[in-house]
Design an enzyme around this catalytic site. Structure first.
Site, PDB file in Angstrom:
ATOM      1  CD  GLU A 191       3.505   8.592  -6.221  1.00  0.00           C
ATOM      2  OE1 GLU A 191       4.106   9.679  -6.344  1.00  0.00           O
ATOM      3  OE2 GLU A 191       2.638   8.399  -5.352  1.00  0.00           O
ATOM      4  CD  GLU A 227       3.917   6.404  -1.925  1.00  0.00           C
ATOM      5  OE1 GLU A 227       3.406   7.551  -1.815  1.00  0.00           O
ATOM      6  OE2 GLU A 227       4.984   6.196  -2.520  1.00  0.00           O
TER       7      GLU A 227
END
Length: 476
Positions: A188, A292
């Site tokens: 991320e 995710e």
């Protein structure tokens, strides 16, 4: 056994047969997170505080036991029994080097990572190695373990040099392990200029490939794995690479704008959000991995009689997302395998030593909404509203939406800085004081709370995952 590799839009085995990776992330383990295990703030803060309270030796004993109990053979056997075939393993760079002694490998960092990779292999489960935390913090959130909302990883070349070095060491160590499906080099990223992330990926790709030409790489999009719009033709330089999105839906969280009923409008919104994240890959015929995703769940101690109804609604979101993924033959890794009851497939029983020790503290954390993930700020919203009002009144509208907007709204930014960084910082010592005076035996019992035998199963979630894992498998 041969390596998996990326071919076009698919992950395939040595015979070119498609392998759809379906599994979960082992978050909260080698990269601890506050909402997963119940502490305030960041991992580096609680490790320092616990060492101050019980001493360095006992602190290291507790955290080593925690890592040992968090995932054992029983966890791997259970995971495999659900029909799942891949676990993403997030880890913190601090297991492998110290900030005060950079580029000096800590070989003990491999102790638990090797153990869990081998356990998974024993049960026929692939693993994906995920550098979840980088020096300086590669994103603006708590899970980059930097204690700030400034992602300084992008501002200092030396921080970037250090993860290139680290991945060289990891590649040397794991180059011959075919049960590792691939490397997820940076979780991320939030690069406000959208270009430095590509430069870092270029460096990582080159460094890893010199040592390990075999393993697939899974590269996250910018801005929390949601945005590839600035990647241009970068993919033309890279081979055996898949691209990772994180496909969380607002309908799966307490901040959902409305009750989720699987209406046509809501289904379109789910699909549109997902398709936007993967558009760059689809335009170029590239492989997509959903690294995710997944809802959070209500707990009876907080949501009371509404708990079951809320969770049934969240399961609807889960099923509708899986329906989209199945149609696209998407590989995915749901967040999360294990926690203390908010999102995990299994979760620590409230009757365990850890949960009884921290019962009142966890209630306080919830009331103060000091964790960002799935926060319910209803009990303290009025406290922070004047600050929001002040900013809206005094700051020009065009200056209010700072990066990583629009992922962060103004209220999110204020919450991150005022609650999740500032207020949580004052509770770190209180968390550590719960351990004062504990013997090694007591510390062991507290850590053992996280063992599989002390966990309950979120059966509704696990049945849905099993049903869909089987469904996809039958389509092959």
């Amino acid at each position: 056994m041969a390596y998996l590799k990326v071919s076009g839009t698919k992950v395939v085995d040595q015979n070119g047969k498609e392998v759809i990776l379906r599994g979960a992330g082992l978050g909260g383990w080698m990269n601890m997170e506050n909402f997963i295990t119940g502490y305030p703030g960041c991992e580096f803060q609680i490790r320092a505080a616990l060492a101050d309270v019980v001493g360095k030796e006992k602190s290291e004993f507790f955290f080593d036991k925690f890592l040992e109990y968090f995932f054992t053979d029983a966890d791997a056997a259970f995971f495999k029994s659900l029909g799942l075939n891949c676990i993403r393993l997030p880890f913190n760079y601090r297991h492998f080097e110290d900030d005060m002694n950079p580029r000096v490998l800590k070989p003990e960092g491999f102790k638990h990572l090797d153990r869990v990779i081998d356990l998974c292999a024993k049960h026929g489960i692939y693993t994906i190695l995920d550098l979840h935390t980088a020096p300086g913090g590669q994103n603006t959130d708590w899970h980059s373990d930097a204690g700030t909302h400034i992602a300084n990883f992008w501002n200092h070349k030396d921080f970037q040099d250090r993860i290139v070095w680290l991945w060289e060491e990891l590649a040397k160590h794991y180059v011959n392990n075919t049960w590792i499906a691939g490397y997820n080099p940076l979780n991320e990223p939030t690069d406000p200029y959208h270009t430095r992330v590509i430069d870092v990926y270029d460096r990582l790709y080159t460094a890893i490939r010199k040592i390990d030409p075999h393993h697939a790489l899974f590269l996250d999009g910018n801005t929390f794995a949601s945005d590839f719009s600035h990647f241009g033709d970068a993919h033309k330089k890279w081979e055996n690479v898949a691209y990772s999105i994180h496909d969380y839906s607002v309908f799966g969280f307490p901040a959902s704008p409305e009750e989720y009923k699987s209406t046509e409008t809501q289904l379109r919104r789910l699909r549109r959000s997902y398709e936007k994240k993967r558009a760059w890959m689809d335009e170029r015929g590239l492989c997509v991995w959903n690294g995710e995703w997944g809802p959070v769940y209500a707990r009876k101690e907080y949501e009371g009689d509404r708990t079951d109804a809320i969770n049934e609604e969240r399961y609807k979101v889960l099923k509708d997302q899986l329906d989209i993924y199945n149609k696209d033959r998407l590989s995915w890794s749901i967040w999360l395998y294990k926690d203390i009851g908010f999102q995990g497939m299994v979760y620590v029983s409230r009757e365990t030593p850890y949960m009884t020790l921290f019962k009142d503290f966890l209630a306080k954390k919830h009331r103060l909404a000091i964790d960002a993930w799935g926060a319910d700020d209803s009990q303290i919203r009025d406290v922070y509203q004047p600050l929001l009002d002040l900013i809206k009144r005094e700051v020009k509208p065009e200056h209010q939406n700072l990066y990583p907007a629009p992922v962060w709204k103004l209220s999110d930014r204020v919450g991150r800085l005022a609650r999740n960084i500032l207020v949580s910082e004052f509770l770190v010592q209180e968390w550590a004081e719960h351990f004062r005076g504990k013997s090694e035996q007591e510390l062991d019992e507290i850590a053992r709370s996280f063992s599989f035998d002390n966990c309950l199963h979120r059966d509704g979630l696990n049945k849905i995952l099993t049903d869909n894992a089987t469904l996809v498998a039958q389509e092959n």
